[in-house]
Scaffold this motif. Sequence first.
Motif, PDB file in Angstrom:
ATOM      1  N   GLU A  13     -15.108  13.313 -12.055  1.00 18.19           N
ATOM      2  CA  GLU A  13     -15.707  12.041 -11.649  1.00 18.19           C
ATOM      3  C   GLU A  13     -14.680  10.946 -11.921  1.00 18.19           C
ATOM      4  O   GLU A  13     -13.928  11.017 -12.894  1.00 18.19           O
ATOM      5  N   THR A  14     -14.644   9.930 -11.075  1.00 19.81           N
ATOM      6  CA  THR A  14     -13.587   8.911 -11.171  1.00 19.81           C
ATOM      7  C   THR A  14     -14.099   7.676 -11.893  1.00 19.81           C
ATOM      8  O   THR A  14     -14.652   6.756 -11.275  1.00 19.81           O
ATOM      9  N   PHE A  15     -13.905   7.673 -13.210  1.00 20.89           N
ATOM     10  CA  PHE A  15     -14.270   6.529 -14.047  1.00 20.89           C
ATOM     11  C   PHE A  15     -13.057   6.116 -14.888  1.00 20.89           C
ATOM     12  O   PHE A  15     -12.169   6.932 -15.158  1.00 20.89           O
ATOM     13  N   ARG A  16     -13.042   4.860 -15.315  1.00 19.76           N
ATOM     14  CA  ARG A  16     -11.904   4.317 -16.057  1.00 19.76           C
ATOM     15  C   ARG A  16     -11.624   5.093 -17.344  1.00 19.76           C
ATOM     16  O   ARG A  16     -10.490   5.139 -17.818  1.00 19.76           O
ATOM     17  N   ILE A  17     -12.644   5.715 -17.913  1.00 16.35           N
ATOM     18  CA  ILE A  17     -12.455   6.418 -19.171  1.00 16.35           C
ATOM     19  C   ILE A  17     -11.464   7.567 -19.026  1.00 16.35           C
ATOM     20  O   ILE A  17     -10.797   7.950 -20.001  1.00 16.35           O
ATOM     21  N   ASN A  18     -11.323   8.125 -17.825  1.00 21.09           N
ATOM     22  CA  ASN A  18     -10.356   9.207 -17.612  1.00 21.09           C
ATOM     23  C   ASN A  18      -8.955   8.763 -18.011  1.00 21.09           C
ATOM     24  O   ASN A  18      -8.241   9.443 -18.755  1.00 21.09           O
ATOM     25  N   ASP A  19      -8.543   7.611 -17.494  1.00 20.54           N
ATOM     26  CA  ASP A  19      -7.190   7.140 -17.749  1.00 20.54           C
ATOM     27  C   ASP A  19      -7.014   6.715 -19.199  1.00 20.54           C
ATOM     28  O   ASP A  19      -5.946   6.905 -19.787  1.00 20.54           O
ATOM     29  N   LEU A  20      -8.050   6.138 -19.799  1.00 23.23           N
ATOM     30  CA  LEU A  20      -7.942   5.736 -21.197  1.00 23.23           C
ATOM     31  C   LEU A  20      -7.774   6.965 -22.093  1.00 23.23           C
ATOM     32  O   LEU A  20      -6.992   6.942 -23.048  1.00 23.23           O
ATOM     33  N   ALA A  21      -8.494   8.034 -21.786  1.00 26.10           N
ATOM     34  CA  ALA A  21      -8.330   9.280 -22.540  1.00 26.10           C
ATOM     35  C   ALA A  21      -6.899   9.790 -22.420  1.00 26.10           C
ATOM     36  O   ALA A  21      -6.283  10.206 -23.419  1.00 26.10           O
ATOM     37  N   LEU A  22      -6.350   9.761 -21.213  1.00 22.70           N
ATOM     38  CA  LEU A  22      -4.963  10.175 -21.010  1.00 22.70           C
ATOM     39  C   LEU A  22      -4.000   9.294 -21.795  1.00 22.70           C
ATOM     40  O   LEU A  22      -3.050   9.785 -22.414  1.00 22.70           O
ATOM     41  N   ALA A 201      -2.166   3.546 -14.035  1.00 26.57           N
ATOM     42  CA  ALA A 201      -0.819   3.051 -13.730  1.00 26.57           C
ATOM     43  C   ALA A 201      -0.490   3.105 -12.237  1.00 26.57           C
ATOM     44  O   ALA A 201       0.429   2.425 -11.770  1.00 26.57           O
ATOM     45  N   ILE A 202      -1.250   3.895 -11.484  1.00 29.36           N
ATOM     46  CA  ILE A 202      -0.994   3.988 -10.033  1.00 29.36           C
ATOM     47  C   ILE A 202      -1.288   2.678  -9.319  1.00 29.36           C
ATOM     48  O   ILE A 202      -0.782   2.437  -8.216  1.00 29.36           O
ATOM     49  N   PHE A 203      -2.103   1.811  -9.928  1.00 27.38           N
ATOM     50  CA  PHE A 203      -2.460   0.551  -9.273  1.00 27.38           C
ATOM     51  C   PHE A 203      -1.348  -0.461  -9.499  1.00 27.38           C
ATOM     52  O   PHE A 203      -1.164  -1.000 -10.589  1.00 27.38           O
ATOM     53  N   LYS A 204      -0.584  -0.692  -8.434  1.00 33.57           N
ATOM     54  CA  LYS A 204       0.535  -1.626  -8.467  1.00 33.57           C
ATOM     55  C   LYS A 204       0.814  -2.084  -7.046  1.00 33.57           C
ATOM     56  O   LYS A 204       0.323  -1.501  -6.070  1.00 33.57           O
TER      57      LYS A 204
END
Length: 403
Positions: A13-22, A201-204
Amino acid sequence: MRILIVTQYFWPETFRINDLALALSERGHIVEVLTGKPNYGKSGFYSNYSFFNKQSETWNGIKIHRSSLIPRGNAGKVRLIINYLSFALFASIKAFFLPGKVDRIFVFEPSPITVGFPALLLKWKKKASIYFWVQDLWPQSVTAGGGIKNKIVVNFLDKITRWIYERSDKILIQSEAFREIIFNQGVNPEKIIFYPNSVEAIFKKKKAHPEYIRMLPEGFKIMFAGNIGEAQDFETILAAAALVKGKNKAIKWVILGNGRKREFVEKRIVELDLQECFFLMGEFPVVQMPDFFACANCLLVSLKKDYIFSLTIPSKLQSYLACGKPILASLDGEGGRIIKEAKAGLVSESENPKLLAEKVIEFYNLTTAELDEIGQNARAYFESNFEREILVDKLEDIFLKNE
């Protein structure tokens, strides 16, 4: 540190927590996640998942403990309640048997508040502090977005929320405007910390690629990315599109995403004769969003007129700012304030299609240089306030100060 994230929603599922965990894992922390079986946005479970299988798995070095739950289905009120309560129950059972030491428990709460139940059980069992990250205010978001008005139900949800907040060690808020409401729910002000969302980080800022340009209609493109839901107020967007159509046929509305209101939007497009200017493109992987954004002239964010929505920073706002594109907003409150402060776009009040249409025409009449300057303002504001590594630094500092 050994950090256990508790969240009903997690990869795939695409939630912001994914990237924070990474990001926390990249910093050398041992990160594990207690979550549900993925089903968000689907009628059932994601492919290869079921009620009984995949009780645990590993993703990018992060151990994921998966609780069973009842899928959201059509996301109607009754089905959502069952979904929320089933996760709270099965995740609590799962939590009781989780092995190993935990230093910090980090709770991601974009709704429901019941995610706090397994977290509190873990706090008792693991003797670890809870950091509760509030994305949605409860019970206010239930009354605003879910249409629940029964006072007995609302008061009951308020008592649950207060109970969970009281037992959490820190309450992190994604919007400064949340502070007063949470304080009024009996939370010690020293426990409340502003901690906004960042983005992957992909958002640029990127250059428009011919492959993506060919996928989109020609003209001045207003692009919306995200959920086509009740809260996003497509009634106002469509009414504004109808007004704009009579003044300028070169303006095109491009919608990336899906949701419960899609069928309504499809019907209204036909009723308002917007087939040549309003395009529902469907869902695309999140990694493609920056490439789509690069092809847009401006990016649209909207919310219905509601006091609680006015306190929220829409999660897509940080993505838009990060990509350095001008922002068109139909928003009240905190989200609109940020866009104005950043000089990152034009803001119309919620549920005002006439004013939104005027802002669209105003954008269309700007020069390329003026649009570029607005986009640069957006990116600069993102780097100063929402940049990923700065916010990970801040979270580590929050964790360490509580030792």
